[in-house]
Enzyme design. Structure first.
Site, PDB file in Angstrom:
ATOM      1  N   TRP A 100     -17.733 -30.461  -9.281  1.00  0.00           N
ATOM      2  CA  TRP A 100     -17.791 -29.387 -10.280  1.00  0.00           C
ATOM      3  C   TRP A 100     -16.644 -29.478 -11.277  1.00  0.00           C
ATOM      4  CZ3 TRP A 100     -22.461 -28.694  -9.613  1.00  0.00           C
ATOM      5  CH2 TRP A 100     -23.037 -28.614  -8.341  1.00  0.00           C
ATOM      6  N   ASP A 167     -12.079 -21.914 -11.389  1.00  0.00           N
ATOM      7  CA  ASP A 167     -13.455 -21.779 -10.920  1.00  0.00           C
ATOM      8  C   ASP A 167     -13.379 -21.417  -9.439  1.00  0.00           C
ATOM      9  OD1 ASP A 167     -16.038 -22.061 -10.003  1.00  0.00           O
ATOM     10  OD2 ASP A 167     -16.301 -24.130 -10.680  1.00  0.00           O
ATOM     11  N   LYS A 191     -22.744 -18.152  -4.416  1.00  0.00           N
ATOM     12  CA  LYS A 191     -21.975 -18.791  -3.356  1.00  0.00           C
ATOM     13  C   LYS A 191     -21.384 -17.781  -2.367  1.00  0.00           C
ATOM     14  CE  LYS A 191     -22.282 -23.093  -4.764  1.00  0.00           C
ATOM     15  NZ  LYS A 191     -22.993 -24.114  -3.982  1.00  0.00           N
TER      16      LYS A 191
END
Length: 351
Positions: A100, A167, A191
């Site tokens: 990511w 993030d 998530k």
């Protein structure tokens, strides 16, 4: 009986949240209308959005400290783009710790120079780089707190004078941190907070409005803040379920409470991985994620047997990411300690 859900995302959600959400689909607020039928500008849903935003700031200890919470579309992947669009003037620093962050770097390069201050790509992202330096003239420093694919987690964040962007998609609200160190935090809901379809962004307002480029309205944080996350139709259901989950967490005792539970789950599973010669952890021990434990069998001939034992025990979502293989036990906030014990018992029974 509900299965033991170790899926990396969409995530497991609290049973009581699922119950309330399902009721709202049929009849929200006793108005004989479904949650997904009502206007997003109706008073009942505006109250939901306001509560969700306030709960996010409250749980992170960021109320009345110059931060705004907004719910946006596009997942964390859209934030890879939006962060750079809104903050990158000339140069930004990025720490590359996984899939990511690598994608975030790719997007940022469209807007200016990107300095990759550290990377663990050389070893398949199985550790967190240490001892790196952040340029003082960087517009911001970006990192990913937890890496769902490899199973690593940043335990200590750098001290820096440049804006700190993170993030936190897969470990937000799971552990106590000094959240005031961060200037912008973003997290896809799926998530650890709610269903896919919305993304929480926490922003210190003073960092905005400093880039020279024109920012399209839909990609402009200031536009969304001014519109209270209502510039366009929000993901009504995803925001509502996120609000329920944040309220559930607050009622439990907030982040201090859930961190203790998460530590117990991680300790239970990692102890078995290290004790049992049939299993081996993938990442450096000091960088192991409390959210996503990755491991492999030392004897691959036992794969079919282990998989069948897990299925018989009601264990779901244990397969590792397609790019890595092996196994990945995602232990998000709503996963009970009992589910981890069931997995450990299966690991102990494997012969």
């Amino acid at each position: 009986m509900k299965k033991h859900n170790f899926s990396a995302g969409p995530c497991i959600l609290p049973q009581e949240v699922l119950q309330k959400a399902s009721e709202a689909i049929l009849n929200f607020n006793d108005d004989d209308l479904s949650l997904i039928e009502i206007s997003h500008r109706s008073k009942p849903f505006v109250a939901v959005m306001e509560k969700a935003r306030n709960l996010a700031l409250e749980l992170l200890g960021l109320e009345n400290k110059g931060y705004q919470a907004i719910f946006l579309h596009g997942g964390a992947s859209m934030e890879f783009l939006m962060v750079a669009y809104n903050l990158l003037n000339k140069k930004a620093a990025y720490l590359n710790t996984g899939t990511w962050s690598d994608k975030a770097i790719k997007e940022a390069k469209e807007f200016g120079e990107v300095v990759e201050v550290g990377s663990s790509k050389d070893k398949g992202y199985n550790y967190i780089p240490k001892g790196y330096s952040i340029p003082e003239d960087a517009d911001y420093f970006h990192c990913t707190s937890n890496n769902t694919v490899a199973g690593t987690q940043i335990k200590s964040f750098p001290e820096t004078n440049v804006p700190l962007i993170c993030d936190m998609s897969s470990d937000i609200f799971s552990r106590q941190l000094d959240f005031e160190k961060f200037d912008l935090i973003y997290a896809g809901a799926q998530k650890n907070m709610g269903p896919a379809g919305t993304t929480l962004v926490i922003i210190k307002e003073e960092i905005l409005g400093k880039v020279e480029r024109h920012i399209p309205s839909m990609l402009n944080y200031q536009v969304h803040i001014k519109s209270d996350s209502m510039y366009n139709t929000p993901s009504v259901f995803a925001v509502y379920v996120s609000m329920l989950t944040l309220q559930w967490l607050k009622d439990l005792g907030g982040i201090p409470f859930i961190e203790k539970v998460n530590n117990k789950k991680a300790e239970l599973l990692y102890t078995e991985i290290d004790r049992n010669p049939l299993f081996k952890g993938i990442v450096a021990k000091e960088d192991r994620s409390n959210m996503n434990a990755t491991f492999v069998l030392t004897d691959e001939s036992l794969t079919e047997k282990f998989d069948k034992m897990c299925a018989a025990a009601g264990i779901n979502g244990l397969n590792g990411h397609r790019s890595v293989g092996g196994y990945r036990a995602s232990m998000y906030n709503a996963l009970p300690l009992y589910s981890v014990q069931v997995l450990v018992d299966v690991m102990k029974a494997l012969k």
